[in-house]
Write an enzyme that holds these catalytic residues in place. Structure first.
Site: not given
Length: 279
Positions: A56, A134, A148, A152, A183
């Site tokens: 983790d 990234s 977000y 990044k 994905t």
């Protein structure tokens, strides 16, 4: 040459696809995830070359244990891939600290601490690589992805500085900037702000709609993305920035065009800022 890899976030997505490809080509791998249950089948198929360990990235000490496993089982570490991460949708005003701060803990601080733990081992290996995941969202900001984007963008800046620090030591950094690939990212790896503010109805809901209508329908083939990543890692002179997929390239090109336009339009005014005389 056979390489030893450590990859974070191998339970699904590009991390899992990369782990499968690395193992299949005969490299050695320390595959990690928060729970190793999802990695059992990979270890069983490649018992000589794959090890798994719970990692983790927000938990102190986990990364050091993973690096120690790589050195103990395989004698060193050649490639670190910081893949673990997740996304967040919501206007800046909509997001709450308990919603967006955990994302920064994983996407930014977890990446930093994993990298710091691995650097002593990587510096021992000529031609070592650090691959930081990234996103096209790390190239240009967009409404609804601000938090977000910020996480990044932090990865991008950190990676560029790290590349300069490590270049004299023979270690290369690759910033992978994928566009949309098929994905689970838009599903289990994306959360949304718990509240919606009507004032942002013209911008942010489009991001939520995109997630709802494109999850599992993205045009990008993860296996092809991984093939590009492997080629970059193996290259004698790997790229610092590696946009993958047509959408990522379009984002980069548009960003560069807009950046150049702003610079050109304001150049004469904005550079005339030095003292009139030099002492």
């Amino acid at each position: 040459m056979v390489k030893t890899w450590l990859i974070t976030g191998c339970s699904s997505g590009l991390g899992r696809e990369l782990a499968e490809a690395v193992a299949a080509r005969g490299d050695r791998l320390v595959a990690t995830a928060r729970s190793t249950d999802s990695l059992q089948s990979l270890c069983e198929r490649y018992p000589e070359t794959v090890r798994s360990v719970a990692l983790d990235v927000t938990r102190a000490g986990d990364a050091a244990k993973a690096v120690a496993l790589a050195e103990g089982a395989f004698g060193g570490l050649d490639v670190l891939v910081n893949n673990a991460g997740f996304g967040f949708i919501g206007a800046i005003e909509e997001g709450q600290p308990d919603e967006y701060r955990p994302m920064f803990e994983v996407n930014v601080f977890g990446l930093i601490e994993t990298t710091r733990a691995a650097l002593p081992a990587l510096r021992k290996r000529a031609g070592a690589r650090i691959v930081n995941l990234s996103s096209g969202a790390g190239i240009a900001g967009s409404a609804g992805f601000g938090f977000y984007n910020a996480s990044k963008f932090a990865v991008e800046g950190l990676s560029e500085a790290l590349a300069e620090e490590l270049r004299p030591l023979g270690v290369s950094v690759i910033i992978v900037e994928p566009g949309p690939f098929r994905t689970a990212f838009l599903g289990r790896s994306m959360i949304a702000a718990g509240r919606e503010i009507a004032a942002y109805a013209e911008t942010v809901p489009a991001r939520r709609h995109y997630r709802e209508t494109n999850n599992g329908r993205q045009a990008g083939d993860p296996a092809k993305a991984v093939a590009v990543m492997l080629q970059a890692v193996d290259a004698e002179h790997p790229p610092l920035h590696l946009p993958i997929g047509p959408r990522a390239h379009a984002i980069a090109e548009q960003k560069l065009d807009c950046f150049r336009a702003d610079i050109a339009a304001w150049r004469d005014i904005s550079i005339a800022t030095d003292f009139d005389t030099h002492n």
